[in-house]
Design an enzyme around this catalytic site. Structure first.
Site, PDB file in Angstrom:
ATOM      1  N   TRP A 185      -6.872   8.320   0.223  1.00 58.22           N
ATOM      2  CA  TRP A 185      -6.684   7.122  -0.645  1.00 58.22           C
ATOM      3  C   TRP A 185      -7.121   5.730  -0.357  1.00 58.22           C
ATOM      4  O   TRP A 185      -7.466   5.141  -0.964  1.00 58.22           O
ATOM      5  CB  TRP A 185      -5.032   6.687  -0.766  1.00 58.22           C
ATOM      6  CG  TRP A 185      -4.483   6.159   0.575  1.00 58.22           C
ATOM      7  CD1 TRP A 185      -4.595   6.680   1.913  1.00 58.22           C
ATOM      8  CD2 TRP A 185      -3.447   4.875   0.549  1.00 58.22           C
ATOM      9  NE1 TRP A 185      -4.111   5.735   2.808  1.00 58.22           N
ATOM     10  CE2 TRP A 185      -3.345   4.605   1.908  1.00 58.22           C
ATOM     11  CE3 TRP A 185      -3.129   4.153  -0.312  1.00 58.22           C
ATOM     12  CZ2 TRP A 185      -2.627   3.910   2.524  1.00 58.22           C
ATOM     13  CZ3 TRP A 185      -2.151   3.168   0.201  1.00 58.22           C
ATOM     14  CH2 TRP A 185      -1.890   2.915   1.675  1.00 58.22           C
ATOM     15  N   ASP A 186      -7.946   5.864   0.820  1.00 60.73           N
ATOM     16  CA  ASP A 186      -8.932   4.913   1.374  1.00 60.73           C
ATOM     17  C   ASP A 186      -9.867   4.586   0.259  1.00 60.73           C
ATOM     18  O   ASP A 186     -10.129   3.481   0.115  1.00 60.73           O
ATOM     19  CB  ASP A 186      -9.582   5.268   2.778  1.00 60.73           C
ATOM     20  CG  ASP A 186      -8.613   5.788   3.835  1.00 60.73           C
ATOM     21  OD1 ASP A 186      -7.462   6.369   3.400  1.00 60.73           O
ATOM     22  OD2 ASP A 186      -8.958   5.608   5.049  1.00 60.73           O
TER      23      ASP A 186
ATOM     24  N   GLU B  24       2.708   5.287   7.806  1.00 56.62           N
ATOM     25  CA  GLU B  24       3.061   6.745   8.433  1.00 56.62           C
ATOM     26  C   GLU B  24       3.836   6.864   9.740  1.00 56.62           C
ATOM     27  O   GLU B  24       3.906   7.699  10.234  1.00 56.62           O
ATOM     28  CB  GLU B  24       1.307   7.105   8.739  1.00 56.62           C
ATOM     29  CG  GLU B  24       0.783   7.296   7.344  1.00 56.62           C
ATOM     30  CD  GLU B  24      -0.477   8.201   7.674  1.00 56.62           C
ATOM     31  OE1 GLU B  24      -1.073   8.096   8.957  1.00 56.62           O
ATOM     32  OE2 GLU B  24      -1.177   8.579   6.741  1.00 56.62           O
TER      33      GLU B  24
ATOM     34  N   LYS C 226       3.599   0.854  10.718  1.00 54.39           N
ATOM     35  CA  LYS C 226       2.201   0.997  11.179  1.00 54.39           C
ATOM     36  C   LYS C 226       1.059   0.097  10.438  1.00 54.39           C
ATOM     37  O   LYS C 226       0.239  -0.269  11.067  1.00 54.39           O
ATOM     38  CB  LYS C 226       1.620   2.559  11.000  1.00 54.39           C
ATOM     39  CG  LYS C 226       0.532   2.832  11.412  1.00 54.39           C
ATOM     40  CD  LYS C 226       0.162   4.295  10.874  1.00 54.39           C
ATOM     41  CE  LYS C 226      -1.441   4.786  11.558  1.00 54.39           C
ATOM     42  NZ  LYS C 226      -1.595   6.200  10.956  1.00 54.39           N
ATOM     43  N   GLN C 227       1.396  -0.013   9.189  1.00 54.31           N
ATOM     44  CA  GLN C 227       0.305  -0.685   8.170  1.00 54.31           C
ATOM     45  C   GLN C 227       1.073  -1.045   7.051  1.00 54.31           C
ATOM     46  O   GLN C 227       1.948  -0.857   6.873  1.00 54.31           O
ATOM     47  CB  GLN C 227      -0.693   0.300   7.829  1.00 54.31           C
ATOM     48  CG  GLN C 227      -0.166   1.499   6.951  1.00 54.31           C
ATOM     49  CD  GLN C 227      -1.185   2.562   7.092  1.00 54.31           C
ATOM     50  OE1 GLN C 227      -0.952   3.565   7.923  1.00 54.31           O
ATOM     51  NE2 GLN C 227      -2.233   2.640   6.145  1.00 54.31           N
TER      52      GLN C 227
END
Ligand code: BGC
Length: 775
Positions: A350-351, A493, A606-607
């Site tokens: 998906w980046d 994640e 995480k993000q």
């Protein structure tokens, strides 16, 4: 900015290494990686070292090793050149090295390395130059110059094609013919073992000696290797110079028309004959022109900052994206590590849609279109994935390789620190938001470009098919009359097998809502296309289902403080002191103390997850709501994914926390060129590189696509005096300039009126008109 790579204060296109360190080769190899979107060649030294990661990768040449998932094979190498001078094998860990410099010129991708080497009481000057041509994507050219400074030198060189390359020991290549043509051009054929892609690698050398004497080459053939060996005696202060030309071609290349191996051999050979007739200087001039024409002439961007490294970081990000984006072939996409290393096996995530596509949508829309075509080609694999899971429609793979391959995520990953067993990678099974991300990216392209034809040809079908998947994926909870999405991984994640991840549910709902609108618009305005899609996708039936379900998709509501829960349970988990992990110099530090199972029971992220949602759907959330959630989630986020910092920086900029935004921007820039000397060993971080551009243009530049409206509301960081950049908008070009007091927007040869919004007011431009607004 604190960097691990040197820059040049007067030339923002240069990255340098001033001291050789054989322990940290990986970082420089990746950061100075050369390429042209067709191939990537790490900046390895000509002589080899134990810690090197010598990789040549060609986009789209995926192969499976021994039942593993597809990966980009490490192809035969032409960069290694063994040099022996007066009996001493070139090795910079021996003897004494002075005046050392390795440098990449980001403007044209020229890699240079030079040094003075003193060994056995003799002094030599060596210079290596290499380019991977942007003018001919199959071509690598290296030039080597050897000068003995204090006496004569007997030099022995071994240089050719080494097919013994592996991906960390996994060998993908089957040996083919090795031949010499016209006594000059040597060629090796090879084939990937499972995908059976044939390749021809062809090499030759041209020499320049001080007195013009001939050098005799002797061919040597080994197992999966062909080399030339040659010897020469160089007079004191004289220079032996040779240029090595190599072409790499495969029978998957879209510029290869032949049918059989003989034709492939000729293809590589003919290219080499033509290209080796040009000097190194001519090749450099051609590649420099091509870099301008293909890359730098689009989306020109300039920053006037107190910190000159800000501009370097931007040039670097754009250089790296150009190295790794396969603009020549829509059957390929950008890997999470581009073509700069073996990390993530060359797979696309998906980046692309969320972090890199915006750069291309706004600077070179034709590239964005090619990247979306890849997803369209991926529909067959996405259908297979949905069917295998008993769903309908298109369920896009979490990791994608060749478009029709479908899911390509490996099943097993690194060892768990507590159990010592390999951890299962669940993303391929349950990280499902990718399907919405693909649809979202494709719609952003349509909204920003107004490319209705492409929308009709490809984009609408992607979105409708994605909606079909989501409608079948929703789980009805009869007790409360709502649809839930359980057992997923969201963008964060660190939380696996969770229920109702807000990002996933929200974007699924958006996909359904968009599909409903498209259904209605197509039926009315494009009856023919509608009939075709209806026939293939059974849209009438889907439409009913979408309508029934869309407003019953469960979205967790903000708590009494206004915090939007990341998922069903996040807010009830325990909190711990995360300062140690947030300030660590390496990512993933938390895994030294906890395993994933334990981490999943802690409020640690995480993000960007909820915050990414607030960024992507910015007009749907009020500033206050964003601020509350920023204050809640940022302190709990370790930024252990390179996708995190740029999102936070844009959001901080939107929230007028400009100092914070600038700090986060610089940290995002440091992911690859910062002081952590091992961060990029497996390759650079493509999403972060796209993210750096996003921070500058969307964050500080204040550009935003609100539905189909262009909004421009800049917030310059204190350190910046001026920012100017160009973007494409509705197929017209705009130049935007921001300084401390003004915003100026200029149309560049506009052929249709351009509108934008600034602080609620509409502005219109035509032709070459410009407008200056006081800030
Ligand atoms: C991130 C993912 C990302 C992947 C590839 C992971 O560490 O959590 O969001 O897609 O890296 O960049």
């Amino acid at each position: 900015m604190q960097l691990g790579i040197r820059t040049n204060p007067t030339n923002p296109w240069i990255l340098q290494e001033k001291e050789f360190n054989s322990r940290y080769l990986g970082k420089v190899e990746a950061v100075m990686c050369q390429g042209n979107g067709y191939m990537g060649v790490r900046a390895t030294t000509e002589e080899n070292y134990v810690e090197e990661r010598r990789d040549t990768l060609i986009a789209g040449t995926f192969d499976k090793f021994d039942g593993e998932v597809n990966e980009l094979p490490n192809l035969p190498d032409v960069t290694e050149i063994k040099i022996e001078i007066n009996g001493q094998i070139l090795d910079l860990n021996q003897g004494h090295v002075t005046d050392y410099q390795r440098e990449i010129d980001l403007k044209n991708g020229l890699l240079t390395r030079s040094f003075t080497w003193t060994i056995a009481e003799r002094i030599y000057r060596l210079k290596f130059e290499r380019l991977v041509s942007m003018a001919n994507r199959h071509l690598i050219v290296s030039r080597v110059s050897i000068t003995p400074l204090d006496g004569q030198a007997v030099v022995m060189v071994k240089s050719g094609i080494d097919g013994q390359m592996t991906n960390n020991g996994a060998s993908h290549l089957v040996e083919g013919d090795k031949r010499l043509f016209d006594g000059t051009f040597m060629q090796m054929l090879t084939r990937t073992s499972e995908s059976k892609i044939n390749m021809a690698i062809t090499t030759c050398h041209k020499f320049k000696t001080a007195d013009g004497h001939d050098i005799k080459q002797q061919m040597e053939i080994g197992r999966r290797q062909v080399f030339f060996k040659f010897m020469d005696t160089i007079a004191p202060q004289a220079t032996l110079q040779f240029t090595k030309y190599s072409t790499l071609v495969t029978d998957r290349d879209n510029d290869y028309q032949g049918q059989d191996l003989g034709a492939l051999q000729q293809f590589g050979l003919t290219l080499l004959k033509v290209e080796s007739a040009k000097t190194f200087k001519e090749q450099l001039a051609a590649t420099t022109t091509a870099w301008h024409r293909n890359v730098w002439d689009y989306g020109k961007l300039q920053i006037e900052s107190n910190d000159t490294d800000d501009q370097v970081a931007l040039n670097f990000a754009r250089y790296q994206l150009a190295v790794s984006t396969p603009v020549h072939d829509h059957r390929m996409n950008i890997g999470a590590k581009g073509l700069t290393g073996e990390g993530y096996k060359g797979h696309t995530f998906w980046d692309t849609e969320i972090f890199m596509l915006p750069y291309y949508i706004f600077t070179k829309p034709e590239v964005a279109k090619s990247l979306i075509k890849y997803r369209y080609l991926g529909l067959s694999g996405a259908h297979r994935k949905a069917q295998a899971n008993n769903y309908e429609g298109a369920q896009f793979p979490w990791e994608a390789a060749w478009p029709s391959d479908g899911e390509s995520t490996p099943v097993w990953g690194a060892a768990d620190i507590i159990t010592g067993r390999a951890m299962k990678i669940w993303s391929g099974f349950i990280e499902q938001h990718i399907t919405s991300d693909v649809a979202y990216g494709a719609m952003e392209y349509v909204n920003a470009t107004g490319d209705d034809q492409f929308a009709l040809d490809k984009v609408y079908e992607i979105v409708l098919d994605a909606a079909k998947f989501w409608a079948s994926r929703l789980e009805y909870n009869g007790k409360v009359d709502r649809y839930e999405i359980n057992d997923v991984i969201g963008p964060d994640e660190y939380k696996e097998h969770i229920n109702n991840n807000t990002f996933t549910n929200y974007t699924a709902k958006w996909t359904l809502q968009t599909a409903i609108e498209l259904y209605e618009a197509l039926k009315t305005n494009e009856p023919q296309k509608f009939a075709e899609l209806n026939h293939r996708l059974n849209l009438d039936l889907c439409y009913q289902l979408w309508q029934e379900r869309v407003n019953k998709i469960y979205l967790l509501q903000p708590n009494s403080e206004g915090v939007i829960p990341e998922n069903d349970t996040y807010l009830s988990l325990k909190t711990i002191d995360l300062s140690k992990y947030k300030s660590a110099s390496h990512v993933g530090e938390i895994f030294n103390d906890y395993n994933l199972d334990q981490i999943s029971k802690i409020q640690v992220t995480k993000q960007a997850d909820v915050l990414l949602l607030l960024y992507l759907f910015e007009q749907k959330f009020a500033a206050k709501e964003k601020r509350i959630n920023w204050d809640y989630y940022e302190p709990k986020t370790t930024h252990d994914s390179s996708l995190s910092l740029s999102t936070h920086a844009v959001l901080a900029s939107d929230l007028k926390m400009t100092d914070k935004a600038y700090e986060l921007f610089q940290r995002a820039c440091q992911i690859d060129i910062g002081p952590d000397m091992t961060s990029s060993n497996d390759g650079t971080h493509s999403a972060s590189l796209g993210g750096i551009w996003n921070v500058v243009v969307f964050g500080f530049g204040g550009i935003r696509l609100l539905g189909t409206t262009l909004r421009i509301e800049p917030h310059l960081p204190k350190a910046w005096m001026k920012l100017s950049f160009e973007i494409f908008w509705q197929q017209q070009r705009l130049r935007i300039m921001v300084d401390r007091g003004h915003l100026s927007v200029q149309a560049l040869n506009a052929t249709a009126p351009i509108s934008f919004e600034h602080r609620g007011k509409q502005y219109h431009l035509d032709g070459n008109e410009s407008v200056v607004i006081n800030l």
